[in-house]
Each structure stands twice: as structure tokens, then as C-alpha cells.
Scaffold this active site. Sequence first.
Site, PDB file in Angstrom:
ATOM      1  N   GLY A 153       0.815  -1.201   0.000  1.00  0.00           N
ATOM      2  CA  GLY A 153       0.000   0.000   0.000  1.00  0.00           C
ATOM      3  C   GLY A 153       0.851   1.254   0.000  1.00  0.00           C
ATOM      4  O   GLY A 153       0.576   2.227  -0.712  1.00  0.00           O
ATOM      5  N   ARG A 204       7.282   1.841   0.998  1.00  0.00           N
ATOM      6  CA  ARG A 204       7.648   0.432   1.144  1.00  0.00           C
ATOM      7  C   ARG A 204       8.066  -0.148  -0.202  1.00  0.00           C
ATOM      8  O   ARG A 204       8.941  -1.010  -0.271  1.00  0.00           O
ATOM      9  CB  ARG A 204       6.494  -0.383   1.742  1.00  0.00           C
ATOM     10  CG  ARG A 204       6.915  -1.770   2.215  1.00  0.00           C
ATOM     11  CD  ARG A 204       5.831  -2.444   3.021  1.00  0.00           C
ATOM     12  NE  ARG A 204       5.580  -1.718   4.254  1.00  0.00           N
ATOM     13  CZ  ARG A 204       4.437  -1.776   4.942  1.00  0.00           C
ATOM     14  NH1 ARG A 204       3.449  -2.532   4.518  1.00  0.00           N
ATOM     15  NH2 ARG A 204       4.286  -1.086   6.047  1.00  0.00           N
ATOM     16  N   ARG A 253       1.792  11.289  -8.566  1.00  0.00           N
ATOM     17  CA  ARG A 253       1.130  11.303  -7.253  1.00  0.00           C
ATOM     18  C   ARG A 253       1.998  10.680  -6.158  1.00  0.00           C
ATOM     19  O   ARG A 253       1.497  10.192  -5.154  1.00  0.00           O
ATOM     20  CB  ARG A 253      -0.231  10.598  -7.323  1.00  0.00           C
ATOM     21  CG  ARG A 253      -1.247  11.303  -8.199  1.00  0.00           C
ATOM     22  CD  ARG A 253      -2.539  10.516  -8.309  1.00  0.00           C
ATOM     23  NE  ARG A 253      -3.509  11.223  -9.139  1.00  0.00           N
ATOM     24  CZ  ARG A 253      -4.515  11.972  -8.669  1.00  0.00           C
ATOM     25  NH1 ARG A 253      -4.668  12.097  -7.368  1.00  0.00           N
ATOM     26  NH2 ARG A 253      -5.339  12.574  -9.486  1.00  0.00           N
ATOM     27  N   ARG A 255      -0.262  -8.513  -3.683  1.00  0.00           N
ATOM     28  CA  ARG A 255      -0.367  -7.469  -2.664  1.00  0.00           C
ATOM     29  C   ARG A 255       0.379  -7.916  -1.414  1.00  0.00           C
ATOM     30  O   ARG A 255       0.214  -9.060  -0.951  1.00  0.00           O
ATOM     31  CB  ARG A 255      -1.829  -7.184  -2.328  1.00  0.00           C
ATOM     32  CG  ARG A 255      -1.991  -6.436  -1.008  1.00  0.00           C
ATOM     33  CD  ARG A 255      -3.298  -5.761  -0.796  1.00  0.00           C
ATOM     34  NE  ARG A 255      -3.572  -5.540   0.618  1.00  0.00           N
ATOM     35  CZ  ARG A 255      -2.898  -4.736   1.424  1.00  0.00           C
ATOM     36  NH1 ARG A 255      -1.850  -4.065   0.963  1.00  0.00           N
ATOM     37  NH2 ARG A 255      -3.236  -4.608   2.692  1.00  0.00           N
ATOM     38  N   SER A 295       0.094  -4.942   5.680  1.00  0.00           N
ATOM     39  CA  SER A 295      -0.149  -5.255   7.090  1.00  0.00           C
ATOM     40  C   SER A 295      -1.631  -5.521   7.308  1.00  0.00           C
ATOM     41  O   SER A 295      -2.473  -5.147   6.481  1.00  0.00           O
ATOM     42  CB  SER A 295       0.316  -4.098   7.978  1.00  0.00           C
ATOM     43  OG  SER A 295      -0.355  -2.901   7.622  1.00  0.00           O
ATOM     44  N   ASP A 306      -0.892  -6.050  14.273  1.00  0.00           N
ATOM     45  CA  ASP A 306      -1.570  -5.879  15.562  1.00  0.00           C
ATOM     46  C   ASP A 306      -2.760  -6.827  15.602  1.00  0.00           C
ATOM     47  O   ASP A 306      -3.188  -7.340  14.563  1.00  0.00           O
ATOM     48  CB  ASP A 306      -2.038  -4.429  15.742  1.00  0.00           C
ATOM     49  CG  ASP A 306      -3.016  -3.988  14.654  1.00  0.00           C
ATOM     50  OD1 ASP A 306      -4.217  -3.903  14.924  1.00  0.00           O
ATOM     51  OD2 ASP A 306      -2.567  -3.741  13.504  1.00  0.00           O
ATOM     52  N   ARG A 335       8.727  -3.815  12.883  1.00  0.00           N
ATOM     53  CA  ARG A 335       7.872  -4.044  11.724  1.00  0.00           C
ATOM     54  C   ARG A 335       8.681  -4.327  10.461  1.00  0.00           C
ATOM     55  O   ARG A 335       8.337  -5.215   9.689  1.00  0.00           O
ATOM     56  CB  ARG A 335       6.956  -2.836  11.487  1.00  0.00           C
ATOM     57  CG  ARG A 335       5.884  -2.709  12.552  1.00  0.00           C
ATOM     58  CD  ARG A 335       4.803  -1.738  12.146  1.00  0.00           C
ATOM     59  NE  ARG A 335       3.760  -1.699  13.162  1.00  0.00           N
ATOM     60  CZ  ARG A 335       2.503  -1.343  12.936  1.00  0.00           C
ATOM     61  NH1 ARG A 335       2.151  -0.993  11.708  1.00  0.00           N
ATOM     62  NH2 ARG A 335       1.612  -1.329  13.907  1.00  0.00           N
TER      63      ARG A 335
END
Length: 237
Positions: A24, A28, A47, A91, A94, A208, A221
Site C-alpha cells: 500500500g 515500502r 502522485r 499485494r 499489514s 496488531d 515491523r
Amino acid sequence: MSNTPTPHNGAKSGEIAKTVLMPGDPLRAKFIAENFLEDYTCFNTVRNMFGYTGTYKGKKVSVMGGGMGIPSIGIYSYELYSFYGVESIIRIGSAGGFADDVKVRDVVIGMAASTNSNFAAQYQLPGTLAPVADFSLLRKAVEVAEEKKISVKVGNILSSDTFYDANTEANDKWKAMGVLAVEMEAAGLYMNAAKLGKKALCILTISDHLYTGEALPAEERQVSFKEMMEIALEIAE
């Protein structure tokens, strides 16, 4: 192929690999390119949704951010499949855990993606579609995880349009139906892949847990997410 570049993707025809990893977060995507790919080049900055193509163990692979929510990944994945010759999108993201046997740091693979989104309404189907992953990608992902001794769960996930849900009972109802975890994009990706005859898979890391209160510290993470990234890179075709 004549529709390139698009309003959302500055790449020219041939600059994107047949397999695209899609986190996303565009940063990353940048992290993956810098730490896992060789001889990579940036094909998109429109963008600030960064996209890169390089090689991983000799295979040409692309990685590009997909944004937050089904409307965002719906646009990017549709254009990749339709205008850039992409065959597979994986994809990587998290998720918040639902199931009791799902733990923080676990990798969850979405065999199917339930959703509260109205994305499927465009197809005017005479019933309810069950968006599912490509089995060949799913099987390879599980095999790679087992080889690497990475804890993995496979099952139904929820792609939610609401991060802050006014219905305080919604999570309990999804959990009661065996849904493993919640994220926000996979169902839209799976539907685009189904409609266009392409492949898709969603691999998630539990950051989480919505019931135990466990959460991954920020400094951990990146290390935990690397396992998910490695699985995705290994199965790139």
C-alpha cells in the site's frame, strides 16, 4: 498497450514486469527496490506512487505502491493488468488479526477476501461474488513459507472500506465467521483479476491484533515485513 502512460502511471510500455508486488505504502515499494532488487529503475512518480522495476535472482520484477482502500488499488491494478501487460499482482501489506490462533508477526495469506465494499456492484451479478486468490500463486507461497520456516495461516480475510467503523459489533460478526484478519484492498484486487483473466494474491503480516491488544513495535515491523516480502519475491513469475 496504447493507453500508456495513464493519468496515474507514467510508465511506458515495456517498463513494467509481468509480476508486480504491490504494497500500500509507496515508501515500502522504494524500500523493496533498494534492498531486494538489482539494477532497478523508477518507472513512476505520479502522485508520489513510486514504482520500480529490477531483477531478483535473475527474474524481472516490478514493485509499486497501491495506496489505501479498494478504490485506490482498483485503479492501479486495473491499469497494470489492462494497459501494461501485467499477469500477476501480489499485494503485500499489514493486517489486524481477528482469529484466536493468529498472532502478531504471523504471515496470513488470503485464500478469499470478504468485503463490506460495493465494488462488485459494477458487474451487475445475479448474486454475491466470492473474490478468491489465484491457486497457483497461493500454493507456491505456502511452499516457500514452509521451506523458510515462516509461520503462515491461510484462509478468509476481510477487505474493509471502514478503518473507523461506527458499527462496534462488525468485527465480532466477521470473526464469528472464521475470518482471520482485516485489511483494506485484497477484495478489489481479486475482483479485477477475475474480471480481466489475470492472477492475484494477497500476503499479509499481522502488525496488531484487534482482540488481544498485541501490536508490533515500529522498530520490529521492518524485520517482520521482510519475511512477507521474501515470499512474494520468491513466487514472482
